[in-house]
Motif scaffolding. Structure first.
Motif: not given
Length: 325
Positions: A142-166
């Motif tokens: 998790v620390a690696d993911l946060i570190r990368y995301a802060k160093a590379n704003p908006a370069k990561l994306n994530y998927g879900s089963g839809g708006n409002g899904s878990a």
């Protein structure tokens, strides 16, 4: 006179027998357990396992699947049923914590229309990455993911089963607590979202452990962390997000409720029977096969838990701006 006395005695005996038979029949009336989701899913399966175990204590328990409107149809049936202990139902993360904030109009009040009986189950969600992406970006925690995301704003994306899904709500809570930004890409259901992750179209997802486990085992997905406060017995080698983001918890749960106004002694009787069923070794073994952890609680504990979950998801849903109707 003797004949009259004999007839009166016979009538009284018959009346007593009839009364006993009526009481016995009432005791044998089946309990209706409303499951607000389709048959065959994990909630339905766990309900059927418990129904089988409590039949010697409570009598027959009939499962009645009433899916639709994200679980709202079945929940509303329970809310409006007579409070006599003969109709109970499943309360879940969606119906009793998320939907009240996701839907503009909902036919029941999640906070006041139910009498809690016991929590049944906790199913961990898991933060997973495409294994190749995780290796390429050198993200192992998790620390690696946060570190990368802060160093590379908006370069990561994530998927879900839809708006409002878990998965969407878990992702937004994670972004908020971690102080990062990642683009949310909604899909039409959990399966398409998982396929997008496996194919590398998205970088990470929050998925149900039972759904993600086969692809974790095959090496297609890398499990970064679970969303429960403690490690999951189903994935003991993977740490919780809470080890990095204190207090982070957004697992899936469900339990049993009766209509509000159900007498306290009836609720206690139901609680005792279902708690005994949840604590049975056979139940724990069968639930483990579903990657679900039994959670037995008192009515008061389950009520306090649902209240806290309702408040937590109010903030999460409002932060996302997600709406269904």
């Amino acid at each position: 006179m003797k004949t009259r006395h004999f007839l009166l005695t016979l009538l009284a005996s018959a009346t007593a027998l009839l009364g006993t038979g009526t009481a016995s029949a009432q005791q044998q009336r089946p309990i209706r357990l409303v499951v607000p989701y389709a048959a065959g899913g994990p909630i339905d399966n766990t309900a059927r396992i418990l129904a089988e175990r409590v039949k010697d204590t409570l009598g027959p328990v009939i499962i009645d699947n009433k899916p639709g409107a994200g679980g709202n149809i079945g929940a509303d049936i329970v809310a409006k049923a007579p409070p006599d202990g003969l109709t109970i139902g499943i309360a879940a993360t969606a119906t009793n914590a998320v939907n009240p904030w996701l839907y503009n109009k909902i036919p029941f009040n999640a906070a006041t229309d139910f009498a809690p009986i016991t929590q049944m189950v906790r199913v961990p969600n898991v933060l997973v990455m495409n294994a190749d992406t995780a290796k390429r970006l050198n993200i192992n925690s998790v620390a690696d993911l946060i570190r990368y995301a802060k160093a590379n704003p908006a370069k990561l994306n994530y998927g879900s089963g839809g708006n409002g899904s878990a998965g969407h709500l878990a992702g937004e809570l994670f972004k908020k607590e971690a102080g990062i930004f990642a683009v949310h890409i909604p899909y039409n259901g959990g399966s398409p979202a998982q396929l997008a992750l496996i194919s590398g179209q998205v970088d990470f997802n929050f998925d149900n452990l039972a759904t993600a486990a086969p692809n974790i085992r095959s090496g297609k997905l890398k499990a970064i962390a679970v969303t429960t406060l403690q490690r999951s017995s189903s994935l003991p080698e993977v740490p919780p997000i809470a080890d990095t983001l204190k207090g982070f918890s957004i697992d899936t749960w469900w339990g049993l409720v009766a209509p509000a106004g159900t007498p306290h002694d009836v609720v206690v009787k139901l609680n005792q029977a279902f708690v005994a069923a949840l604590n049975a070794p056979e139940t724990k073994t069968r639930f483990a096969g579903l990657l679900a952890e039994p959670v037995a609680s008192s009515p008061e504990q389950f009520g306090a838990f649902m209240k806290s979950e309702l408040a937590k998801y109010e903030a999460v849903v409002k932060a996302t701006g997600a709406k269904v109707d």
